[in-house]
Design a protein around this motif. Sequence first.
Motif, PDB file in Angstrom:
ATOM      1  N   ARG A   1     136.926  46.465  20.065  1.00 15.77           N
ATOM      2  CA  ARG A   1     138.209  45.701  20.719  1.00 15.77           C
ATOM      3  C   ARG A   1     138.909  46.222  21.811  1.00 15.77           C
ATOM      4  O   ARG A   1     139.130  45.430  22.678  1.00 15.77           O
ATOM      5  CB  ARG A   1     139.070  45.730  19.548  1.00 15.77           C
ATOM      6  CG  ARG A   1     140.217  44.505  19.806  1.00 15.77           C
ATOM      7  CD  ARG A   1     141.116  44.354  18.558  1.00 15.77           C
ATOM      8  NE  ARG A   1     142.012  43.213  18.796  1.00 15.77           N
ATOM      9  CZ  ARG A   1     142.832  42.845  18.059  1.00 15.77           C
ATOM     10  NH1 ARG A   1     142.538  42.958  16.742  1.00 15.77           N
ATOM     11  NH2 ARG A   1     143.590  41.770  18.488  1.00 15.77           N
TER      12      ARG A   1
ATOM     13  N   PHE B   1     137.400  45.320  25.128  1.00 19.96           N
ATOM     14  CA  PHE B   1     137.759  43.806  25.631  1.00 19.96           C
ATOM     15  C   PHE B   1     139.228  43.639  26.040  1.00 19.96           C
ATOM     16  O   PHE B   1     139.683  42.634  25.841  1.00 19.96           O
ATOM     17  CB  PHE B   1     137.161  42.850  24.736  1.00 19.96           C
ATOM     18  CG  PHE B   1     135.559  42.942  24.620  1.00 19.96           C
ATOM     19  CD1 PHE B   1     134.972  42.390  25.758  1.00 19.96           C
ATOM     20  CD2 PHE B   1     135.170  43.648  23.582  1.00 19.96           C
ATOM     21  CE1 PHE B   1     133.504  42.422  25.677  1.00 19.96           C
ATOM     22  CE2 PHE B   1     133.717  43.684  23.545  1.00 19.96           C
ATOM     23  CZ  PHE B   1     132.976  43.136  24.610  1.00 19.96           C
TER      24      PHE B   1
ATOM     25  N   ALA C   1     140.258  41.207  28.506  1.00 24.55           N
ATOM     26  CA  ALA C   1     139.615  39.945  28.455  1.00 24.55           C
ATOM     27  C   ALA C   1     140.746  38.776  28.419  1.00 24.55           C
ATOM     28  O   ALA C   1     141.767  38.927  27.804  1.00 24.55           O
ATOM     29  CB  ALA C   1     138.670  39.725  27.113  1.00 24.55           C
TER      30      ALA C   1
ATOM     31  N   LEU D   1     135.097  36.781  21.601  1.00 20.96           N
ATOM     32  CA  LEU D   1     135.390  38.493  21.235  1.00 20.96           C
ATOM     33  C   LEU D   1     134.744  38.753  19.726  1.00 20.96           C
ATOM     34  O   LEU D   1     134.212  39.938  19.495  1.00 20.96           O
ATOM     35  CB  LEU D   1     136.920  38.637  21.336  1.00 20.96           C
ATOM     36  CG  LEU D   1     137.260  38.833  22.716  1.00 20.96           C
ATOM     37  CD1 LEU D   1     138.838  39.263  22.737  1.00 20.96           C
ATOM     38  CD2 LEU D   1     136.422  39.620  23.610  1.00 20.96           C
TER      39      LEU D   1
ATOM     40  N   HIS E   1     139.330  34.760  24.731  1.00 13.55           N
ATOM     41  CA  HIS E   1     139.050  35.493  23.501  1.00 13.55           C
ATOM     42  C   HIS E   1     138.225  34.821  22.431  1.00 13.55           C
ATOM     43  O   HIS E   1     137.904  35.473  21.218  1.00 13.55           O
ATOM     44  CB  HIS E   1     140.394  35.798  22.675  1.00 13.55           C
ATOM     45  CG  HIS E   1     141.126  36.878  23.606  1.00 13.55           C
ATOM     46  ND1 HIS E   1     142.892  36.798  23.330  1.00 13.55           N
ATOM     47  CD2 HIS E   1     141.004  37.701  24.603  1.00 13.55           C
ATOM     48  CE1 HIS E   1     143.077  37.641  24.328  1.00 13.55           C
ATOM     49  NE2 HIS E   1     142.179  37.894  24.957  1.00 13.55           N
TER      50      HIS E   1
END
Length: 73
Positions: free
Chosen positions: A47, A50, A53, A59, A56
Amino acid sequence: MSERSIDSIVAAREQLDEQLDRVERRITEEHPEVGADTVHDYVRVERERFADATVHVFLPILIERAVRERLAA
């Protein structure tokens, strides 16, 4: 930033947390030999990859795939 924007960010984060909790449970059930703490750590590390990012929606699947690859190695 408006209150509505903050509310939507919080809601999205809570939704992602719930999805990742399900990922953790699923992987832990499939790999009891690994242990829940290890799976949790792997999910947390993935996690963090990312963290920047902006989208989402993908993800959970990307994180699940990365954790499964890590476990298979």
